[in-house]
Design a protein around this motif. Structure first.
Motif, PDB file in Angstrom:
ATOM      1  N   LEU A 121      29.894   1.479  -9.025  1.00  0.00           N
ATOM      2  CA  LEU A 121      31.307   1.076  -9.054  1.00  0.00           C
ATOM      3  C   LEU A 121      32.066   1.512  -7.791  1.00  0.00           C
TER       4      LEU A 121
ATOM      5  N   ALA B 121      33.826  -2.804 -16.554  1.00  0.00           N
ATOM      6  CA  ALA B 121      33.668  -2.687 -15.106  1.00  0.00           C
ATOM      7  C   ALA B 121      32.336  -3.254 -14.654  1.00  0.00           C
TER       8      ALA B 121
ATOM      9  N   TYR C   9      33.230   1.272 -18.840  1.00  0.00           N
ATOM     10  CA  TYR C   9      32.051   0.949 -18.036  1.00  0.00           C
ATOM     11  C   TYR C   9      31.492  -0.428 -18.370  1.00  0.00           C
TER      12      TYR C   9
END
Length: 903
Positions: free
Chosen positions: A686, A791, A788
């Motif tokens: 990320l 994302a 998460y």
């Protein structure tokens, strides 16, 4: 010596009389005649012969005459005579010698009169029995000189009573002159009476001595009552002599109404008839003497009522037997006293010798018996409604007195009363048998209790029946000894005979030995109890440790139910994670049992004893709506047989509570480990999404706070609670002297970990706060997982868009159209618009979590447990929460003030 053997018995007897008196044959003619009469008669005394007391009296006479050498010579000759076994009637010979040598200073005429009396009383039949007053069992060893000064016109016979000052009190008492030498007969009888009175002062009674009852005495009161009318008889009053009062009072002594002295029921006492005119002094003396009859009735009534009451028990019957024994001695004294009323020959013919008894003499004679009867009457009053050990305690309480005679009496009664208790005790500590039909022993048994609760509930101490002379520690050891024997036989199925466990003698002591044993509580009695206690307890613990692996099971509880086997618990949690994440209603116990066996085979748990592993199992708790497998899963450990006495159902429920708490705390550690793994793995992925940097940083900070909290809690639970408590338990178990010590140490261990793990009622608020913190950790895991996922999904879409764009450029086409690029920008914008929502959600979660932690710290600081206060310092070591919470600052200051009052 050879010459003496050839002489006839008469010649030898005459020589003996000469040697004893120191006179010639002519001078001892009367003594010799009397000796021949006595030896030739079939005299059979009605009391037990006591050779020892007679020999002691002879030696004292020698010493009194300053003939110590003769006393020593007599003692040596008597010892040789006893070893020879030549004479069968040694007591008779010694008594004859004593009678012949009583006072060599007496005039010969007195002895002649004495012999003449017996000559007149003896019939012509050579085998008939002459009159002889009954002599008591125990002769007085030191009565005074039997020769008193004679008055003009008559002689005053001395007796044993003169040693008590009767003569000095009353002055000389005229003696009847109807028979020559009568005063000597009376004096000899009075000496016999004194012996009887002294004999009743002894606690033991002769079994062969007669115990006359109220019906056994001759009725002389009616025959001897005076019938002359006095001047006052016309006015309705009668004057009587003192001799008549003496006759009446002797019957009152036995609880029988006399002719003039009768029981007054309204006043509950004996009173003289109001029509009788006597002086005030005689009336007062009579009332004092009549109290003896009232005391006799009180004791006799109690024994008559209780002797036939089987529910009174063995101890009560022994008490009644002791009272009967004392009354028997009392009756012997009355029999001797009654014989002084009128001297009769064996055919009942009155020979004219009247009694020299007076009321004042009776006062002195009955002084000691009255004290003894008062003691017995007081015991009877205080023992009403009591039995068993309670009765023995009552008797023992009366022995705490400074009067040696009363103490000896109570000690004798205590020996008889405590003898059944000693029999109960021996049967219990040596055989484990409790034959207590009437519930008198201080150990009680409940036959309704099942075998699995034998140690805890079947045998208890009956404190109301615990004798006061036995301490609580001794009673507890007595209870444990018999309980251990029964536990070995019924629960452990050990067939070892009790004699091999406790080889001490099991014979019951006599009542005298019982009294001595119970008076030496810190010596012989304590030694017997300790010996049986240590032997039995040691054998029981050896059986539990060797045959039933008690210590190994205790260690298994620590490894499995208290999560001490770390590799096994971690691997089990890894295997169970997919199953336990499902709803609780979809779980099956056999599936979880298979996973448990897999975890055992894959870890060091496989090296444990099969006896341990076969008891390890899985349990599913009660399911509530919305529960997952994590909420209902629990390990279980099966116990039965003797070890179930230590690991009771209550103990196992405590173990399950602690396991669920530790399992939940372990799960929090497991969740935070997964959170950390996710953060580390996704950090680089990320990195190309800078808009998430703030949210991810916020996740890292919150996760660090949670990791610090859980690590400190795990350290506190694992080391400060479990390890310290287990080490203390192990030391106590190694030093335990009996099974009760192990059970008590184990219960203390469980109570400690229950309280310090915040599972008790006093820590309910702390536990609620801790569970709320655990819930926030789970919420954080869910929020981070959702972040998460979103994302990573966004990152995947962006990578796919860039890959598709490169692929089209490689093919020589435009990368994307304006519409596609617009659509991509719109999607990215939507994701970016969602980031503030995620940040807001994390901020709310962080604020709520920190608020719960701050409240938890405040509760810790206000706790009375210092270990919890130290835990609060470690949880907020950098004062991060203190700066945010004013209440926490106040609590910290108050705590410091309590710890340092001088500040």
């Amino acid at each position: 010596m050879a010459g003496l053997d050839q002489k006839s018995p008469n010649v030898l007897l005459q020589s003996l009389c000469c040697r004893i008196t120191g006179k010639s044959e002519a001078e001892v003619a009367h003594q010799f005649q009397y000796a021949v009469r006595v030896i030739g008669s079939n005299y059979a005394p009605t009391i037990e012969r006591d050779e020892f007391l007679v020999s002691e009296k002879i030696k004292k006479e020698f010493v009194k005459q300053r003939r110590e050498a003769d006393a020593a010579l007599f003692s040596e000759l008597h010892r040789k005579l006893q070893s020879q076994g030549v004479l069968k009637n040694r007591w008779s010979i010694l008594y004859l010698l004593l009678s012949l040598c009583e006072d060599p200073r007496k005039p010969a005429t007195r002895v002649a009169n004495y012999a003449t009396l017996f000559a007149q009383a003896l019939p012509r039949d050579a085998h008939s029995t002459p009159y002889y007053c009954a002599r008591p069992q125990s002769l007085p060893l030191s009565y005074p000189d039997r020769n008193l000064c004679t008055q003009s016109g008559g002689s005053m016979g001395s007796s044993g009573v003169s040693s008590l000052g009767i003569y000095a009190m009353n002055g000389p008492t005229p003696t009847p002159q109807s028979l020559p030498g009568g005063s000597q007969v009376v004096g000899d009888s009075l000496r016999q009476q004194l012996g009887a009175r002294l004999a009743w002062n002894l606690p033991s009674a002769s079994p062969s001595a007669p115990a006359p009852t109220s019906r056994g005495l001759p009725n002389t009161a009616g025959r001897s009552a005076p019938r002359q009318r006095r001047d006052g008889e016309a006015s309705g009053t009668v004057e009587i002599s003192e001799a008549a009062l003496v006759r009446d009072i002797l019957y009152v002594f036995q609880g029988i109404d006399g002719k003039f002295i009768k029981m007054c029921s309204p006043e509950n006492c004996y009173k003289i008839d109001a029509k009788i005119a006597i002086s005030k002094s005689l009336r007062d003396i009579t009332s004092r003497l009549a109290e003896l009859g009232w005391l006799h009735n009180k004791v006799r009534k109690y024994t008559d009522q209780r002797s036939l009451d089987r529910a009174f028990g063995l101890v009560g019957q022994s008490f009644c037997a002791a009272l009967h024994q004392e009354l028997k001695e009392y009756y012997r004294l009355l029999s001797v006293l009654h014989s002084q009323l009128q001297v009769e020959d064996d055919q009942g013919v009155n020979v004219g010798v009247e009694s020299s008894l007076t009321l004042r003499r009776l006062l002195v004679w009955t002084y000691d018996p009255k004290i003894r009867l008062k003691t017995l009457a007081a015991l009877v009053d205080y023992c009403q409604g009591r039995k068993g050990g309670e009765l023995a305690s009552t008797v023992h309480a009366y022995g705490k007195t400074g009067d040696p005679n009363m103490r000896a009496l109570v000690q004798h009664i205590l020996g008889l009363v405590s003898h059944p208790i000693l029999n109960f005790l021996y049967r219990w500590i040596y055989d484990g048998e409790l034959e207590d039909t009437y519930h008198e022993f201080f150990v009680a048994s409940d036959p309704t209790v099942k075998t699995d609760r034998l140690w805890h509930d079947k045998y208890t101490l009956r404190k109301s029946m615990m004798p006061s002379f036995i301490t609580m520690d001794q009673a507890r050891k007595v209870l444990l000894i018999g309980k251990s024997i029964n536990f070995l036989h019924q629960v452990c199925h050990d067939r070892t005979p009790p004699g091999k466990i406790t080889p001490t003698s099991k014979s019951a002591d006599s009542p005298k030995d019982a009294a001595e044993l119970f008076t030496d509580l810190e010596g012989a009695f304590q030694g017997r109890i300790d010996a049986a206690y240590f032997e039995t307890s040691k054998y029981l613990l050896d059986v539990l440790n060797k045959n039933y692996l008690l210590l190994e099971h205790m260690q298994a509880m620590r490894r499995y139910l208290l999560l001490g086997q770390g590799d096994f618990i971690r691997h089990l949690m890894d295997l169970l994670k997919p199953e336990l994440a499902r709803p609780a209603t979809t779980l099956y116990q056999h599936n979880l049992t298979g996973i448990l066996e897999t975890a055992v085979r894959a870890t060091n748990a496989q090296f444990d004893s099969p006896e341990i592993l076969k008891r390890l199992d899985v349990r599913l708790l009660e399911v509530s709506p919305g529960d997952t497998g994590w909420d209902v899963f629990s390990l279980d450990y099966h116990v039965e047989g003797p070890i179930a006495t230590v690991f009771t159902r209550e103990c196992m429920s405590h173990y399950l509570r602690v396991f669920n708490f530790l399992w939940r705390a372990k799960r929090m550690e497991y969740i935070l480990t997964d959170i950390w793994k996710g953060q580390m793995c996704n950090a680089k992925l990320l990195k190309g999404m800078p808009e998430l940097s703030g949210v991810l940083h916020q996740c890292h900070i919150l996760a660090s706070e949670m990791v610090h909290f859980i690590h400190q809690m795990q350290y506190y639970i694992t080391f400060e609670v479990l390890e310290c408590s287990c080490d203390e338990l192990w030391n106590k178990v190694q030093q335990a002297q009996d099974l009760d010590h192990i059970i008590a140490a184990h219960e203390v261990f469980l109570d400690t970990i229950i309280s310090r793990c915040l599972l008790d009622t006093n820590s309910r608020a702390l536990l609620n706060q801790l569970r709320a913190i655990f819930d926030q950790i789970i919420e954080f895991q869910n929020a981070q997982d959702a972040l998460y996922r979103a994302a990573l999904e966004e990152l995947q879409l962006r990578l796919q868009f860039e890959e598709k764009k490169r692929q089209r450029e490689t093919e020589g086409e435009w990368g994307v159209t304006a519409a596609q690029e617009e659509e991509e920008k719109k999607r990215v914008q939507e994701f970016q618009d969602a980031i503030p929502k995620m940040r807001s959600q994390l901020r709310i979660l962080t604020h709520f979590y920190q608020g719960i932690v701050q409240q938890f710290l405040v509760l810790l600081m206000t706790s009375s447990d210092e270990s919890l206060q130290f835990l609060s310092f470690r949880l907020d070591f950098n004062e991060h929460y203190k700066a945010r919470e004013p209440r926490l600052r106040a609590s910290l200051g108050a705590t410091r003030g309590r710890r340092n009052p001088s500040m």
